[in-house]
Motif scaffolding. Structure first.
Motif, PDB file in Angstrom:
ATOM      1  N   GLN A 167      40.610  36.422  48.158  1.00 39.60           N
ATOM      2  CA  GLN A 167      41.608  36.078  46.961  1.00 39.60           C
ATOM      3  C   GLN A 167      43.070  36.181  48.339  1.00 39.60           C
ATOM      4  O   GLN A 167      42.855  37.382  48.809  1.00 39.60           O
ATOM      5  CB  GLN A 167      41.720  36.883  46.652  1.00 39.60           C
ATOM      6  CG  GLN A 167      40.855  37.263  44.968  1.00 39.60           C
ATOM      7  CD  GLN A 167      41.160  35.467  44.326  1.00 39.60           C
ATOM      8  OE1 GLN A 167      39.901  34.993  44.241  1.00 39.60           O
ATOM      9  NE2 GLN A 167      41.813  34.429  44.892  1.00 39.60           N
ATOM     10  N   ARG A 191      40.120  40.796  39.779  1.00 38.88           N
ATOM     11  CA  ARG A 191      38.816  41.885  40.764  1.00 38.88           C
ATOM     12  C   ARG A 191      38.072  42.340  41.173  1.00 38.88           C
ATOM     13  O   ARG A 191      37.310  42.362  41.125  1.00 38.88           O
ATOM     14  CB  ARG A 191      40.888  42.651  41.068  1.00 38.88           C
ATOM     15  CG  ARG A 191      41.803  42.211  42.115  1.00 38.88           C
ATOM     16  CD  ARG A 191      42.454  42.676  43.312  1.00 38.88           C
ATOM     17  NE  ARG A 191      42.558  43.823  42.841  1.00 38.88           N
ATOM     18  CZ  ARG A 191      43.998  43.962  42.134  1.00 38.88           C
ATOM     19  NH1 ARG A 191      44.985  43.410  41.842  1.00 38.88           N
ATOM     20  NH2 ARG A 191      43.964  45.827  41.812  1.00 38.88           N
ATOM     21  N   LEU A 249      41.265  41.237  50.335  1.00 41.17           N
ATOM     22  CA  LEU A 249      42.464  40.133  49.233  1.00 41.17           C
ATOM     23  C   LEU A 249      43.693  40.273  50.737  1.00 41.17           C
ATOM     24  O   LEU A 249      43.610  41.339  51.464  1.00 41.17           O
ATOM     25  CB  LEU A 249      43.490  41.847  48.105  1.00 41.17           C
ATOM     26  CG  LEU A 249      42.650  41.619  47.332  1.00 41.17           C
ATOM     27  CD1 LEU A 249      43.249  43.481  46.577  1.00 41.17           C
ATOM     28  CD2 LEU A 249      42.559  40.974  46.293  1.00 41.17           C
ATOM     29  N   GLN A 275      36.465  47.071  48.009  1.00 40.03           N
ATOM     30  CA  GLN A 275      37.735  46.075  47.880  1.00 40.03           C
ATOM     31  C   GLN A 275      38.684  46.290  49.255  1.00 40.03           C
ATOM     32  O   GLN A 275      38.606  47.820  49.390  1.00 40.03           O
ATOM     33  CB  GLN A 275      38.340  46.156  46.635  1.00 40.03           C
ATOM     34  CG  GLN A 275      39.964  45.657  47.240  1.00 40.03           C
ATOM     35  CD  GLN A 275      40.679  45.866  46.208  1.00 40.03           C
ATOM     36  OE1 GLN A 275      40.267  45.230  44.303  1.00 40.03           O
ATOM     37  NE2 GLN A 275      41.743  45.770  45.974  1.00 40.03           N
TER      38      GLN A 275
END
Length: 177
Positions: free
Chosen positions: A84, A93, A105, A124
């Motif tokens: 993203q 997310r 991200l 993440q």
């Protein structure tokens, strides 16, 4: 914010990485999304170049986090990487982190400091592109771009013969925390 004027960007890319023995010369056609700003397009292209050897794919348009902006899939269409380019709602997310092996991200400095306060899915990680880096790369955006990219981990150097941008890819190379 400058809007992208061209419908299609022709990108002649010379890519080299000694470590992986990748020496590629390829022509790509990349389309900015409807109403996409130059900064956002620059970010998308920089991530693409950073992940180049893994052959990332581009989303056709901005889905606001419902689908990845860039992605890497295996033969079974499973997302190995979901990327993203801005901070999306935590719910999105979490969904992405369940659908993909890794969630990346790519944020600017302000978004990064906001995101650091959130609870993070285990897979993440954040890659920060500064406004200075994006501004530098925006100077290279043309309807026909000729870029030379060379990778020597953790650094990625990009030049159009006039400007040079160097990115430290450490955050991309580390395993998620």
């Amino acid at each position: 914010m400058m809007q992208m004027a061209s419908k299609v960007i022709k990108l002649d890319l010379q890519y080299s990485c000694d470590a992986s023995h990748a020496y590629l010369q390829q022509r790509h056609y990349v389309s900015p999304w409807q109403g996409e700003s130059a900064e956002h397009f620059a970010k998308r292209l920089l991530v693409y170049l950073s992940l180049y050897e893994q052959q990332p794919g581009f989303a056709k348009d901005d889905s606001g986090g419902k689908a990845p902006d860039l992605f890497i899939q295996d033969q079974q269409q499973h997302f190995q990487l979901w990327c993203q380019l801005e901070l999306v709602a935590e719910k999105r997310r979490l969904r992405a982190s369940h659908l993909a092996d890794q969630l990346l991200l790519v944020l600017d400095e302000q978004e990064t400091s906001k995101a650091e306060h959130d609870d993070w899915p285990a897979n993440q990680r954040i890659f920060t592109l500064t406004s200075a880096q994006l501004a530098e790369f925006c100077q290279m955006l043309k309807s026909h771009m000729k870029l030379s990219v060379w990778r020597e981990d953790p650094l990625l150097s990009i030049t159009d013969g006039e400007h040079v941008l160097q990115l430290n890819l450490s955050a991309l190379l580390e395993k998620p925390h």
